[in-house]
Design a protein around this motif. Structure first.
Motif, PDB file in Angstrom:
ATOM      1  N   PRO A  15       1.018  -1.347   0.004  1.00  0.00           N
ATOM      2  CA  PRO A  15       0.197   0.097  -0.058  1.00  0.00           C
ATOM      3  C   PRO A  15       0.851   1.319  -0.039  1.00  0.00           C
ATOM      4  CG  PRO A  15      -0.021  -1.084   2.116  1.00  0.00           C
ATOM      5  CD  PRO A  15       0.667  -1.743   1.306  1.00  0.00           C
ATOM      6  N   ASN A  16       2.094   1.177   0.537  1.00  0.00           N
ATOM      7  CA  ASN A  16       2.797   2.180   0.443  1.00  0.00           C
ATOM      8  C   ASN A  16       4.081   2.110  -0.521  1.00  0.00           C
ATOM      9  OD1 ASN A  16       1.581   3.463   2.600  1.00  0.00           O
ATOM     10  ND2 ASN A  16       2.743   2.529   4.158  1.00  0.00           N
ATOM     11  N   LEU A  17       3.708   2.089  -1.753  1.00  0.00           N
ATOM     12  CA  LEU A  17       4.818   1.920  -2.712  1.00  0.00           C
ATOM     13  C   LEU A  17       5.621   3.018  -2.719  1.00  0.00           C
ATOM     14  CD1 LEU A  17       5.442   0.331  -5.330  1.00  0.00           C
ATOM     15  CD2 LEU A  17       4.113   1.813  -6.540  1.00  0.00           C
ATOM     16  N   ILE A  18       5.451   4.214  -2.439  1.00  0.00           N
ATOM     17  CA  ILE A  18       6.328   5.455  -2.258  1.00  0.00           C
ATOM     18  C   ILE A  18       6.096   5.758  -0.844  1.00  0.00           C
ATOM     19  CG2 ILE A  18       6.810   7.682  -2.686  1.00  0.00           C
ATOM     20  CD1 ILE A  18       5.463   7.204  -5.467  1.00  0.00           C
ATOM     21  N   ASP A  19       7.498   5.862  -0.222  1.00  0.00           N
ATOM     22  CA  ASP A  19       7.411   6.150   1.225  1.00  0.00           C
ATOM     23  C   ASP A  19       6.607   7.545   1.561  1.00  0.00           C
ATOM     24  OD1 ASP A  19       8.230   6.231   3.653  1.00  0.00           O
ATOM     25  OD2 ASP A  19      10.200   7.087   3.454  1.00  0.00           O
ATOM     26  N   PRO A  20       5.720   7.395   2.390  1.00  0.00           N
ATOM     27  CA  PRO A  20       4.721   8.567   2.623  1.00  0.00           C
ATOM     28  C   PRO A  20       5.655   9.798   3.333  1.00  0.00           C
ATOM     29  CG  PRO A  20       4.049   6.830   3.812  1.00  0.00           C
ATOM     30  CD  PRO A  20       5.099   6.362   3.401  1.00  0.00           C
ATOM     31  N   SER A  21       6.838   9.608   3.837  1.00  0.00           N
ATOM     32  CA  SER A  21       7.307  10.808   4.135  1.00  0.00           C
ATOM     33  C   SER A  21       8.039  11.717   2.944  1.00  0.00           C
ATOM     34  CB  SER A  21       8.594  10.288   5.061  1.00  0.00           C
ATOM     35  OG  SER A  21       9.558   9.517   4.501  1.00  0.00           O
ATOM     36  N   LYS A  22       8.085  10.876   2.014  1.00  0.00           N
ATOM     37  CA  LYS A  22       8.847  11.726   0.766  1.00  0.00           C
ATOM     38  C   LYS A  22       7.456  12.583   0.106  1.00  0.00           C
ATOM     39  CE  LYS A  22      12.526   8.520  -0.112  1.00  0.00           C
ATOM     40  NZ  LYS A  22      13.169   7.552  -1.051  1.00  0.00           N
ATOM     41  N   ILE A  23       6.099  12.210   0.377  1.00  0.00           N
ATOM     42  CA  ILE A  23       5.273  12.833  -0.639  1.00  0.00           C
ATOM     43  C   ILE A  23       5.006  14.279   0.155  1.00  0.00           C
ATOM     44  CG2 ILE A  23       2.881  12.713  -1.205  1.00  0.00           C
ATOM     45  CD1 ILE A  23       3.371   9.542  -1.363  1.00  0.00           C
ATOM     46  N   GLN A  24       4.858  15.289  -0.592  1.00  0.00           N
ATOM     47  CA  GLN A  24       4.299  16.714   0.040  1.00  0.00           C
ATOM     48  C   GLN A  24       3.152  16.982  -0.418  1.00  0.00           C
ATOM     49  OE1 GLN A  24       7.232  19.683  -1.086  1.00  0.00           O
ATOM     50  NE2 GLN A  24       8.938  18.526   0.245  1.00  0.00           N
ATOM     51  N   LEU A  25       2.036  16.730   0.418  1.00  0.00           N
ATOM     52  CA  LEU A  25       0.740  16.975   0.016  1.00  0.00           C
ATOM     53  C   LEU A  25       0.329  18.713   0.457  1.00  0.00           C
ATOM     54  CD1 LEU A  25      -1.142  13.967   1.632  1.00  0.00           C
ATOM     55  CD2 LEU A  25      -0.665  14.408  -0.763  1.00  0.00           C
ATOM     56  N   PRO A  26      -0.543  19.342  -0.400  1.00  0.00           N
ATOM     57  CA  PRO A  26      -0.806  20.620  -0.165  1.00  0.00           C
ATOM     58  C   PRO A  26      -1.629  20.815   1.063  1.00  0.00           C
ATOM     59  CG  PRO A  26      -2.369  19.769  -2.010  1.00  0.00           C
ATOM     60  CD  PRO A  26      -1.335  18.719  -1.434  1.00  0.00           C
ATOM     61  N   SER A  27      -1.649  21.920   1.636  1.00  0.00           N
ATOM     62  CA  SER A  27      -2.228  22.150   2.959  1.00  0.00           C
ATOM     63  C   SER A  27      -3.717  22.545   2.663  1.00  0.00           C
ATOM     64  CB  SER A  27      -1.534  23.520   3.769  1.00  0.00           C
ATOM     65  OG  SER A  27      -1.740  24.614   3.038  1.00  0.00           O
ATOM     66  N   GLU A  28      -4.306  22.751   3.828  1.00  0.00           N
ATOM     67  CA  GLU A  28      -6.043  22.993   3.764  1.00  0.00           C
ATOM     68  C   GLU A  28      -6.108  24.258   3.165  1.00  0.00           C
ATOM     69  OE1 GLU A  28      -8.533  20.922   4.662  1.00  0.00           O
ATOM     70  OE2 GLU A  28      -7.309  19.239   4.961  1.00  0.00           O
ATOM     71  N   SER A  29      -5.350  25.141   3.475  1.00  0.00           N
ATOM     72  CA  SER A  29      -5.421  26.660   2.939  1.00  0.00           C
ATOM     73  C   SER A  29      -5.101  26.624   1.493  1.00  0.00           C
ATOM     74  CB  SER A  29      -4.566  27.785   3.897  1.00  0.00           C
ATOM     75  OG  SER A  29      -3.209  27.119   3.516  1.00  0.00           O
ATOM     76  N   GLU A  30      -4.124  25.843   0.920  1.00  0.00           N
ATOM     77  CA  GLU A  30      -3.913  25.797  -0.398  1.00  0.00           C
ATOM     78  C   GLU A  30      -5.152  25.219  -1.515  1.00  0.00           C
ATOM     79  OE1 GLU A  30      -0.129  24.060  -0.559  1.00  0.00           O
ATOM     80  OE2 GLU A  30       0.907  25.633  -0.361  1.00  0.00           O
ATOM     81  N   LEU A  31      -5.604  24.147  -0.733  1.00  0.00           N
ATOM     82  CA  LEU A  31      -6.804  23.264  -1.306  1.00  0.00           C
ATOM     83  C   LEU A  31      -8.025  24.391  -1.461  1.00  0.00           C
ATOM     84  CD1 LEU A  31      -6.597  19.722   0.258  1.00  0.00           C
ATOM     85  CD2 LEU A  31      -6.117  20.494  -1.978  1.00  0.00           C
ATOM     86  N   GLY A  32      -8.083  25.121  -0.447  1.00  0.00           N
ATOM     87  CA  GLY A  32      -9.547  25.888  -0.380  1.00  0.00           C
ATOM     88  C   GLY A  32     -10.959  25.170  -0.568  1.00  0.00           C
ATOM     89  N   ASP A  33     -11.758  25.602  -1.637  1.00  0.00           N
ATOM     90  CA  ASP A  33     -12.999  24.916  -1.644  1.00  0.00           C
ATOM     91  C   ASP A  33     -12.921  23.632  -2.687  1.00  0.00           C
ATOM     92  OD1 ASP A  33     -14.041  26.471   0.097  1.00  0.00           O
ATOM     93  OD2 ASP A  33     -14.876  27.881  -1.220  1.00  0.00           O
ATOM     94  N   THR A  34     -11.525  23.093  -3.100  1.00  0.00           N
ATOM     95  CA  THR A  34     -11.579  22.097  -4.044  1.00  0.00           C
ATOM     96  C   THR A  34     -12.088  20.947  -3.678  1.00  0.00           C
ATOM     97  OG1 THR A  34      -9.389  23.265  -4.823  1.00  0.00           O
ATOM     98  CG2 THR A  34      -9.883  20.924  -5.473  1.00  0.00           C
ATOM     99  N   GLU A  35     -13.066  20.372  -4.535  1.00  0.00           N
ATOM    100  CA  GLU A  35     -13.504  18.995  -3.951  1.00  0.00           C
ATOM    101  C   GLU A  35     -12.447  17.730  -4.209  1.00  0.00           C
ATOM    102  OE1 GLU A  35     -17.418  16.349  -5.394  1.00  0.00           O
ATOM    103  OE2 GLU A  35     -17.020  18.428  -6.298  1.00  0.00           O
ATOM    104  N   ILE A  36     -12.267  17.163  -3.180  1.00  0.00           N
ATOM    105  CA  ILE A  36     -11.576  16.101  -3.046  1.00  0.00           C
ATOM    106  C   ILE A  36     -12.541  14.746  -3.455  1.00  0.00           C
ATOM    107  CG2 ILE A  36      -9.787  14.690  -2.039  1.00  0.00           C
ATOM    108  CD1 ILE A  36      -9.273  17.386  -0.768  1.00  0.00           C
ATOM    109  N   ILE A  37     -12.014  14.018  -4.345  1.00  0.00           N
ATOM    110  CA  ILE A  37     -13.033  12.507  -4.399  1.00  0.00           C
ATOM    111  C   ILE A  37     -11.975  11.563  -4.261  1.00  0.00           C
ATOM    112  CG2 ILE A  37     -14.029  11.150  -6.230  1.00  0.00           C
ATOM    113  CD1 ILE A  37     -14.971  13.754  -7.683  1.00  0.00           C
ATOM    114  N   VAL A  38     -12.238  10.649  -3.190  1.00  0.00           N
ATOM    115  CA  VAL A  38     -11.579   9.738  -2.864  1.00  0.00           C
ATOM    116  C   VAL A  38     -12.033   8.260  -3.245  1.00  0.00           C
ATOM    117  CG1 VAL A  38     -10.217   8.225  -0.754  1.00  0.00           C
ATOM    118  CG2 VAL A  38     -10.436  10.946  -0.974  1.00  0.00           C
TER     119      VAL A  38
END
Length: 147
Positions: free
Chosen positions: A124-147
């Motif tokens: 499930p962790n093909l790429i080490d999660p510590s190497k991934i940089q996700l955007p912060s909540e303020s950068e996402l704003g009102d963008t809809e995220i579909i999981v």
């Protein structure tokens, strides 16, 4: 059911159209004779003698039966043997340019290696999660995220 319908329809056709019941049988031995019209030819014109009156051309040569058969056999040899068989052989043994077979072999080898080591088949962790940089909540704003 279809057989019954066919039987009924053929019975009705024979009953309604009596001309279909008549079957002509010819016992004549004259099946190779043809009707001809005698015409008067000048003596200076050469007469052509047909070798076979019942010859029907294959459509490749209108004047010579031997040339017609030779052309027919050569064209069918080329079309069937060289085109169908040759192109089918080339297509069957053509190299795998998209490397699909190689990728499938590598996937099976990787699955076998993971099973032998007791690892999960798909990590499930093909790429080490510590190497991934996700955007912060303020950068996402009102963008809809579909999981």
């Amino acid at each position: 059911m279809a057989g019954v319908i066919r039987l009924q329809s053929s019975y009705l056709i024979r009953r309604l159209i009596p001309a279909l019941n008549q079957r002509g049988i010819s016992t004549s031995k004259k099946n190779s004779e043809t009707a001809t019209i005698a015409t008067q030819q000048a003596k200076t014109e050469p007469t052509t003698i047909a070798t076979n009156k019942n010859w029907v051309s294959y459509g490749f040569e209108k004047t010579s039966e031997a040339d017609d058969k030779r052309n027919m056999h050569s064209i069918f040899f080329v079309s069937v043997t060289l085109c169908l068989v040759g192109l089918g052989f080339a297509w069957a043994y053509m190299p795998d340019y998209s490397l699909r077979d190689w990728a499938q072999r590598e996937a099976f080898l990787e699955l076998r290696r993971r099973e032998a080591q007791g690892l999960p088949l798909i990590d499930p962790n093909l790429i080490d999660p510590s190497k991934i940089q996700l955007p912060s909540e303020s950068e996402l704003g009102d963008t809809e995220i579909i999981v």
